[in-house]
Each structure stands twice: as C-alpha cells, then as structure tokens.
Design a protein around this motif. Structure first.
Motif, mmCIF file in Angstrom:
data_model
loop_
_atom_site.group_PDB
_atom_site.id
_atom_site.type_symbol
_atom_site.label_atom_id
_atom_site.label_comp_id
_atom_site.label_asym_id
_atom_site.label_seq_id
_atom_site.Cartn_x
_atom_site.Cartn_y
_atom_site.Cartn_z
ATOM 1 N N VAL A 19 16.805 89.234 81.169
ATOM 2 C CA VAL A 19 15.684 88.603 81.005
ATOM 3 C C VAL A 19 15.752 86.822 81.509
ATOM 4 O O VAL A 19 16.980 86.523 80.768
ATOM 5 N N GLY A 20 15.310 86.760 82.751
ATOM 6 C CA GLY A 20 15.718 85.330 83.729
ATOM 7 C C GLY A 20 16.486 84.804 84.099
ATOM 8 O O GLY A 20 16.959 83.619 84.280
ATOM 9 N N ALA A 21 17.328 85.829 84.424
ATOM 10 C CA ALA A 21 18.927 85.385 85.252
ATOM 11 C C ALA A 21 17.667 85.242 86.313
ATOM 12 O O ALA A 21 18.764 84.433 87.433
ATOM 13 N N PHE A 25 19.165 81.633 88.573
ATOM 14 C CA PHE A 25 19.438 81.810 89.679
ATOM 15 C C PHE A 25 19.030 80.774 90.315
ATOM 16 O O PHE A 25 19.343 79.385 90.759
ATOM 17 N N ASP A 26 17.297 80.412 90.061
ATOM 18 C CA ASP A 26 16.580 79.736 91.259
ATOM 19 C C ASP A 26 16.599 78.404 90.840
ATOM 20 O O ASP A 26 16.734 77.476 91.487
ATOM 21 N N ALA A 27 16.723 78.145 89.640
ATOM 22 C CA ALA A 27 17.062 77.321 89.064
ATOM 23 C C ALA A 27 17.556 76.450 89.705
ATOM 24 O O ALA A 27 18.110 75.097 89.956
ATOM 25 N N GLY A 28 19.319 77.013 89.431
ATOM 26 C CA GLY A 28 20.470 76.551 89.871
ATOM 27 C C GLY A 28 20.412 76.331 91.568
ATOM 28 O O GLY A 28 21.240 74.909 91.839
ATOM 29 N N PHE A 29 20.036 76.823 92.366
ATOM 30 C CA PHE A 29 19.624 76.358 93.669
ATOM 31 C C PHE A 29 18.690 75.616 94.030
ATOM 32 O O PHE A 29 19.335 74.735 95.092
ATOM 33 N N ILE A 30 17.729 75.378 93.209
ATOM 34 C CA ILE A 30 16.898 74.203 93.816
ATOM 35 C C ILE A 30 17.288 73.135 93.342
ATOM 36 O O ILE A 30 17.373 71.605 94.008
ATOM 37 N N VAL A 31 18.236 72.860 92.272
ATOM 38 C CA VAL A 31 18.783 71.752 92.005
ATOM 39 C C VAL A 31 20.298 71.581 92.728
ATOM 40 O O VAL A 31 20.273 69.718 93.089
ATOM 41 N N GLY A 32 21.178 72.288 93.031
ATOM 42 C CA GLY A 32 21.797 72.307 94.190
ATOM 43 C C GLY A 32 21.781 71.655 95.926
ATOM 44 O O GLY A 32 21.713 70.651 95.969
ATOM 45 N N ARG A 49 25.248 80.494 87.900
ATOM 46 C CA ARG A 49 23.936 80.118 86.952
ATOM 47 C C ARG A 49 23.761 81.316 86.478
ATOM 48 O O ARG A 49 23.042 81.802 84.808
ATOM 49 N N GLY A 50 23.103 82.393 87.158
ATOM 50 C CA GLY A 50 22.261 83.253 86.944
ATOM 51 C C GLY A 50 23.232 84.681 86.413
ATOM 52 O O GLY A 50 22.587 85.017 85.327
ATOM 53 N N ALA A 51 24.456 84.784 86.440
ATOM 54 C CA ALA A 51 25.303 85.875 86.000
ATOM 55 C C ALA A 51 25.047 85.290 84.551
ATOM 56 O O ALA A 51 25.208 85.958 83.594
ATOM 57 N N GLY A 58 17.551 87.257 75.185
ATOM 58 C CA GLY A 58 16.259 86.233 75.267
ATOM 59 C C GLY A 58 16.317 85.426 76.189
ATOM 60 O O GLY A 58 14.922 85.119 76.076
ATOM 61 N N GLY A 59 16.868 85.772 77.009
ATOM 62 C CA GLY A 59 16.223 84.632 78.359
ATOM 63 C C GLY A 59 16.844 83.430 78.128
ATOM 64 O O GLY A 59 17.239 82.462 79.959
ATOM 65 N N THR A 60 17.037 83.010 77.254
ATOM 66 C CA THR A 60 17.234 81.340 77.060
ATOM 67 C C THR A 60 18.627 81.085 76.242
ATOM 68 O O THR A 60 18.603 79.967 76.442
ATOM 69 N N THR A 61 18.988 81.454 75.565
ATOM 70 C CA THR A 61 19.507 81.261 74.950
ATOM 71 C C THR A 61 21.634 81.422 75.187
ATOM 72 O O THR A 61 22.511 80.632 74.835
#
Length: 81
Positions: A19-21, A25-32, A49-51, A58-61
């Motif tokens: 959940v949230g992977a 991934f998207d957040a890491g790519f956008i920041v890059g 980051r996705g992995a 829980g997706g965020t922990t």
C-alpha cells in the motif's frame, strides 16, 4: 523526442505491505524532477523509495528518508555513498 527509455535496477526488500508504494515512487520521481536530476537519476531514486516503502504495514510507516535511500543509489554501476 519522447522516445528515450530508462530502466533501473530493482531493490531487494522483504515486503510487508505494498500500500502506497506507487505514491512513494511518484513522490520520489517528482522531487527528483523538481531538483533537476537527470531523468535516469530521478527514476532510480523513485524506484528505491517505492521499494523501501513496502517494508512495513500501513503505507506510511516505512517511508524511507534520504539516509535510507542513499546506499541504493548508483551511477555507472558504482554506489554513491
């Protein structure tokens, strides 16, 4: 234009919950991209980051910080530590 293909190596993790992977991934790519990394570097950081985000439920922990991502980053086959 728009025909380049980028790939990156995967990261071995013991996944607990995916959940949230994709969001990680998207957040890491956008920041890059916002930091003006080359596309291949942004992709690699996003994949890591996705992995790593799958390591706990829980997706965020399990969201990785930079110190957790850094050991997985390589350039020309060499780790950037």
């Amino acid at each position: 234009m728009g025909r380049d293909r980028f790939t990156t190596d995967g990261v071995r993790v013991q996944p607990a919950d995916a959940v949230g992977a994709g969001d990680s991934f998207d957040a890491g790519f956008i920041v890059g991209l916002l930091l003006r990394f080359p596309l291949a570097d942004a992709l690699q950081r996003a994949a890591v980051r996705g992995a790593l985000s799958t390591r706990a439920h829980g997706g965020t922990t399990a969201q990785p910080n930079w110190d957790e991502v850094r050991p997985y980053i390589t350039r020309n086959g060499k780790r950037l530590t």
